[in-house]
Design an enzyme around this catalytic site. Structure first.
Site, short mmCIF file in Angstrom:
data_model
loop_
_atom_site.label_atom_id
_atom_site.label_comp_id
_atom_site.label_asym_id
_atom_site.label_seq_id
_atom_site.Cartn_x
_atom_site.Cartn_y
_atom_site.Cartn_z
N GLY A 1 -66.66 4.07 2.33
CA GLY A 1 -67.80 3.76 3.22
C GLY A 1 -68.42 5.03 3.77
O GLY A 1 -69.65 5.21 3.77
N ASP B 1 -55.33 3.25 1.06
CA ASP B 1 -55.42 2.32 -0.07
C ASP B 1 -55.53 3.03 -1.43
O ASP B 1 -55.36 2.40 -2.46
CB ASP B 1 -56.63 1.39 0.08
CG ASP B 1 -56.45 0.37 1.19
OD1 ASP B 1 -55.40 0.40 1.85
OD2 ASP B 1 -57.37 -0.44 1.41
N GLY C 1 -54.30 -3.08 1.19
CA GLY C 1 -54.88 -2.96 -0.14
C GLY C 1 -55.96 -4.01 -0.24
O GLY C 1 -55.75 -5.13 -0.70
N LEU D 1 -48.79 -0.64 10.68
CA LEU D 1 -47.66 0.30 10.60
C LEU D 1 -47.89 1.28 9.47
O LEU D 1 -47.47 2.43 9.54
CB LEU D 1 -46.37 -0.47 10.29
CG LEU D 1 -45.49 -0.95 11.43
CD1 LEU D 1 -44.26 -1.63 10.87
CD2 LEU D 1 -45.07 0.24 12.30
O1 F6P Z 1 -58.13 1.83 5.26
C1 F6P Z 1 -58.24 0.65 4.55
C2 F6P Z 1 -57.53 -0.42 5.26
O2 F6P Z 1 -56.26 0.04 5.55
C3 F6P Z 1 -57.50 -1.73 4.48
O3 F6P Z 1 -56.41 -1.86 3.64
C4 F6P Z 1 -57.53 -2.75 5.55
O4 F6P Z 1 -58.14 -3.94 5.09
C5 F6P Z 1 -58.37 -2.11 6.60
O5 F6P Z 1 -58.16 -0.73 6.49
C6 F6P Z 1 -58.07 -2.59 7.98
O6 F6P Z 1 -58.80 -1.86 8.88
P1 F6P Z 1 -58.98 -2.18 10.41
O7 F6P Z 1 -57.94 -3.15 10.83
O8 F6P Z 1 -58.80 -0.84 11.07
O9 F6P Z 1 -60.36 -2.70 10.56
#
Ligand code: F6P
Length: 389
Positions: free
Chosen positions: A146, A169, A212, A314
């Site tokens: 992003g 990821d 993931g 975690l």
């Molecule tokens: O960085 C990617 C990731 O770890 C994804 O696997 C997960 O869906 C997302 O971030 C969750 O991000 P947040 O809870 O910070 O919005």
């Protein structure tokens, strides 16, 4: 932070044609660069920051830290001067001293109205103006796919940016791996090892959900290294009957427990990815919450006692492993060299054994996913792991 008025430009400058880098004057003897961390955090961010700041100040450059993604350049957070002192003792720490957000796309920035509603506004022009007012010659943006898209668009508007890829990821193309991934795999692996002993003691099936979103690298690597019995990844929509067949076949051979590792973005055949809860304005949809339902389905079909857990954030925390820390340091140093070489609109990447700079336009064309004929997949299948297909 005070602006350097001699370098400030009028807001009209933001309407410049694509890549009019000449508006960003550069004195190689005295560059003023900015650093920002965007998107979800990953272990190793502080090691990148430290390496980049020291590499820059040792060249006689100034460094500005932009707080919380791009918020510091939109007047919503600070921009702070960074020196050797500000990065002392941080290389081994998780998180990011600059803080971060995954709700800070300047092209669709969430703006709250007095009535409490929220609209998305293009604030990129404001950001570019502010960067110029601060006399920022170039930006090192540390983020995931992003952040790369945003950086590429800002480069189209004339900003001079070098990106450093970051994601647990491991789904950024153009680089063999990203820092944070190895740490996340180790965290998941530790969980699988611990789950094995309790699953075996109780003759249970345990379903572990790992991160993931689009790619199943964490599930595959941790599952293969941790000798999971079933691994479910977004790249292979699964059949619940096949998952249960594997578990029952194990039982028939005297193995009365099973470990199932599922990536949050995995989904059954004929369905789509599971969206979890509500996301905040400006944020991508949250996926996951798939382990519990899968555990219920397994228990119902196999009559085996089944438990589930979500490893969640975690995996994003803790100290980076040695591998991630070293990779992060190499990326930070390489990013400063790329700025010196004017590799704008490029991303630093690991193409073993070297660190290189690849054009953002190239890496944004493809999405990195688990290759189904990769040796890790072949070995997983050859050693009896089921992918539910
Ligand atoms: O960085 C990617 C990731 O770890 C994804 O696997 C997960 O869906 C997302 O971030 C969750 O991000 P947040 O809870 O910070 O919005």
């Amino acid at each position: 932070m005070a602006s350097r008025s001699s370098r400030s430009r009028s807001s009209d400058d933001t309407s410049n044609p694509a890549k009019s880098y000449h508006y960003w004057k550069r004195n190689p003897e005295h560059m003023r660069i900015a650093l920002s961390t965007g998107g979800g955090d990953a272990p190793g961010l502080n090691a990148v920051i430290r390496a980049a700041v020291l590499s820059a100040v040792n060249r006689g450059w100034e460094v500005i830290g932009v707080k919380k993604g791009y918020a510091g350049l939109l007047g919503e957070e600070e921009c702070i001067p960074m020196t050797a002192g500000t990065v002392r003792g941080i290389a081994h720490l998780g998180g990011t001293i600059l803080r971060t957000t995954n709700r800070g796309n300047p092209f669709s920035y969430p703006v709250y109205l007095p009535d409490g509603s929220c609209v998305e506004k293009d604030r990129s022009g404001e950001l570019i103006d502010n960067a110029r007012k601060l006399g920022i010659d170039a930006l090192i943006s540390i983020g995931g796919d992003g952040s790369m898209k945003i950086a590429h668009e800002l480069c189209d508007r004339g900003m001079r940016i070098v990106c450093v890829p970051k994601t647990i990821d491991n789904d950024v193309s153009g680089t063999i791996t990203t820092f944070g991934f190895d740490t996340a795999v180790n965290t998941a692996l530790e969980a699988i090892d611990k789950l094995h002993t309790t699953a075996e003691s109780h003759d249970r099936v345990i379903v572990l959900e790992v991160m993931g979103r689009h790619a199943g690298f964490i599930a595959l690597h941790a599952g293969l290294a941790g000798t999971a019995d079933v691994i479910l990844i977004p790249e292979i929509p699964y059949d619940i009957e096949k998952v249960c067949e594997k578990i029952q076949a194990r039982s028939r051979s005297g193995r009365h427990f099973s470990i199932v590792v599922i990536a949050e973005g995995a989904y059954p055949r004929g369905e789509t990815v599971h969206v979890m809860g509500k996301s905040m304005p400006g944020q991508a949809v949250r996926v996951g919450g798939v382990a519990e339902r899968l555990a219920e389905q397994i228990q119902e079909r196999t009559k085996k006692e089944t438990r589930s857990l979500i490893l969640g954030h975690l995996q994003r925390g803790g100290q980076p492993t040695g591998y991630d820390r070293l990779l992060a340091v190499r990326f930070g140093g390489a990013a400063v060299r790329a700025v010196a070489e004017e590799k704008w609109d490029h991303m630093i990447a690991l193409q073993s054994p070297h660190i290189v700079a690849v054009p953002l336009a190239d890496i944004l064309k493809t999405q990195k996913r688990v290759e189904l004929d990769h040796d890790t997949m072949l070995t997983a299948r050859a050693t009896g792991i089921s992918f539910g297909d």
